[in-house]
Design a protein around this motif. Sequence first.
Motif, PDB file in Angstrom:
ATOM      1  N   VAL A 118       0.835  -1.198   0.000  1.00 47.00           N
ATOM      2  CA  VAL A 118       0.000   0.000   0.000  1.00 47.00           C
ATOM      3  C   VAL A 118       0.874   1.254   0.000  1.00 47.00           C
ATOM      4  N   LEU A 119       1.885   1.281   0.862  1.00 41.24           N
ATOM      5  CA  LEU A 119       2.820   2.408   0.897  1.00 41.24           C
ATOM      6  C   LEU A 119       3.491   2.593  -0.462  1.00 41.24           C
ATOM      7  N   VAL A 173      -3.584  18.233  -2.912  1.00 41.81           N
ATOM      8  CA  VAL A 173      -4.574  17.350  -2.282  1.00 41.81           C
ATOM      9  C   VAL A 173      -4.090  15.899  -2.324  1.00 41.81           C
ATOM     10  N   ALA A 174      -3.575  15.486  -3.486  1.00 43.34           N
ATOM     11  CA  ALA A 174      -3.089  14.112  -3.618  1.00 43.34           C
ATOM     12  C   ALA A 174      -1.922  13.846  -2.664  1.00 43.34           C
ATOM     13  N   GLY A 175      -1.017  14.821  -2.532  1.00 44.97           N
ATOM     14  CA  GLY A 175       0.118  14.647  -1.627  1.00 44.97           C
ATOM     15  C   GLY A 175      -0.315  14.466  -0.179  1.00 44.97           C
ATOM     16  N   LEU A 176      -1.261  15.296   0.278  1.00 54.05           N
ATOM     17  CA  LEU A 176      -1.771  15.161   1.640  1.00 54.05           C
ATOM     18  C   LEU A 176      -2.466  13.826   1.851  1.00 54.05           C
ATOM     19  N   ALA A 177      -3.193  13.378   0.829  1.00 52.03           N
ATOM     20  CA  ALA A 177      -3.957  12.135   0.944  1.00 52.03           C
ATOM     21  C   ALA A 177      -3.061  10.904   0.959  1.00 52.03           C
ATOM     22  N   CYS A 178      -1.806  11.046   0.555  1.00 50.24           N
ATOM     23  CA  CYS A 178      -0.865   9.916   0.568  1.00 50.24           C
ATOM     24  C   CYS A 178      -0.155   9.790   1.913  1.00 50.24           C
ATOM     25  N   GLY A 179      -0.795  10.253   2.988  1.00 45.54           N
ATOM     26  CA  GLY A 179      -0.215  10.155   4.320  1.00 45.54           C
ATOM     27  C   GLY A 179       0.003   8.740   4.802  1.00 45.54           C
ATOM     28  N   ILE A 180      -0.506   7.743   4.078  1.00 51.25           N
ATOM     29  CA  ILE A 180      -0.239   6.347   4.429  1.00 51.25           C
ATOM     30  C   ILE A 180       1.272   6.093   4.485  1.00 51.25           C
ATOM     31  N   VAL A 181       2.036   6.881   3.712  1.00 50.36           N
ATOM     32  CA  VAL A 181       3.495   6.755   3.704  1.00 50.36           C
ATOM     33  C   VAL A 181       4.069   7.079   5.085  1.00 50.36           C
ATOM     34  N   GLY A 182       3.415   7.967   5.828  1.00 51.94           N
ATOM     35  CA  GLY A 182       3.871   8.316   7.154  1.00 51.94           C
ATOM     36  C   GLY A 182       3.308   7.452   8.259  1.00 51.94           C
ATOM     37  N   VAL A 183       2.294   6.637   7.946  1.00 49.75           N
ATOM     38  CA  VAL A 183       1.632   5.797   8.950  1.00 49.75           C
ATOM     39  C   VAL A 183       2.249   4.407   9.039  1.00 49.75           C
ATOM     40  N   VAL A 184       2.531   3.815   7.894  1.00 47.99           N
ATOM     41  CA  VAL A 184       2.965   2.412   7.842  1.00 47.99           C
ATOM     42  C   VAL A 184       4.199   2.128   8.707  1.00 47.99           C
ATOM     43  N   PRO A 185       5.235   2.998   8.747  1.00 46.05           N
ATOM     44  CA  PRO A 185       6.386   2.680   9.593  1.00 46.05           C
ATOM     45  C   PRO A 185       6.033   2.465  11.060  1.00 46.05           C
ATOM     46  N   SER A 186       5.044   3.193  11.579  1.00 49.08           N
ATOM     47  CA  SER A 186       4.660   3.013  12.980  1.00 49.08           C
ATOM     48  C   SER A 186       4.087   1.624  13.227  1.00 49.08           C
ATOM     49  N   VAL A 187       3.391   1.079  12.254  1.00 48.60           N
ATOM     50  CA  VAL A 187       2.890  -0.286  12.382  1.00 48.60           C
ATOM     51  C   VAL A 187       4.045  -1.281  12.271  1.00 48.60           C
ATOM     52  N   MET A 188       4.925  -1.052  11.304  1.00 49.05           N
ATOM     53  CA  MET A 188       5.992  -2.007  11.022  1.00 49.05           C
ATOM     54  C   MET A 188       6.928  -2.199  12.217  1.00 49.05           C
TER      55      MET A 188
END
Length: 439
Positions: free
Chosen positions: A256-257, A345-360
């Motif tokens: 996803v990232l 808008v697209a850049g802000l919406a791609c915040g999944i890039v900043g979320v996944v490391p916290s899960v990993m």
Amino acid sequence: MTAILGPRPQPISRGDYKTLGLAALGGALEIYDFIIFVFFALTLSQLFFPPEMPEWLRLLQSFGIFVTGYLARPLGGILMAHFADKLGRKRVFSLSILMMALPCLLIGIMPTYADIGYWAPLVLLALRILQGAAVGGEVPSAWVFVAEHAPKGHRGYALGVLQAGLTFGYLIGALTATWLAKVFSHAEILDYAWRIPFLLGGVFGVIGVWLRRWLSETPVFMALHAQREGMTELPLRAVLRQHRQSLLPAALLTCVLTSAVVTLVVITPTVMQQRFGMSPSDTFALSSVGIVFLNIGCVLAGMLVDRIGAWRGVVLYSLLLPVGVGVLYASLVGHWLPMGLAYAVAGLACGIVGVVPSVMVGLFPANIRVSGISLTYNISYALWASTTPLALIALMPWSPWVCVGYCVIMGAVGLATAMFFGMRKGMQVDDTRVVHTGG
């Protein structure tokens, strides 16, 4: 549900900010060295392949060499992760940037197809493999290094800032490409100016190595090393034997990232030139806007993770990913919004890039953390990032909405992963171990 053990959140000290800043800046310089290739894919396709070859085939082969760097990530990543878990995070963290910078410098001085024929793309391929091995060790080591230095209650923010730093490398690449497109003519770029960004990459690498001299080893690794806890078994073997249940969610979230980065940074700028006839300078400028807001989105996402939890962050940003990319392509096709605003808008919406490391970092305990992340992240990233750009480029003549459909599917994957693994089997990273509770 998840139990969060330990004291209340601690304030971020000046030393924490210094460590985070140095790690993020060094990562930005290294990612620049890796990603600058894609901004000059069209130019390199004309320089490193026979002139009589059809343009679409040259471009496809140029992207093929680019994605080969992704395929090499597991090779370097798994090997470097072994030493990061055994010998320390800092050593590998510093080595990876040197391994990235030297091939970048060599690309900047190497001969082209006109000089040495088919040896040119083969040498270029070999250098990209070395760069792929280096970035395979950089990203997992950087995540763990920053996560283990972060004070309690600020791990999401720290990882979000790190991801913003890594994606800032994309911005440096986009700005460099924009500058070259404005200062030099197309003929001058083909003649000699294309070498400038790769030579700069070599300089950036030297700066990055110097910056990382000032970093200290993580307290988590130092505690493990002092106790010799978990140090007898090979880290990779321990991952495969004891933590197989963490491999699937880590791999899915990596995909996803990867999809967010590939769509926003790799594919869309090329599509804007090839399908929509935008000039290189306009394309790179718009791409820079998108990357700036991707940086901002990573930091905001990390801050949100500290408040609502990493898995809930995955849910939210899995929903936002296709929305943001949909806005971008609706504006490309139907002029729905000004392109600068749509890219933001697209850049802000791609915040999944900043979320996944916290899960990993929460899926694997500290003694095998780098190896666990590196195994899943690099193999998944290699397979996904090496195939999806080629597939999307090949399918784009069929419909301009291909990237939107792709992000809808990947958003659904992220949502399903969070609902199944996060909500049913909550996982939270502690200082030296992963804490699980039933519920």
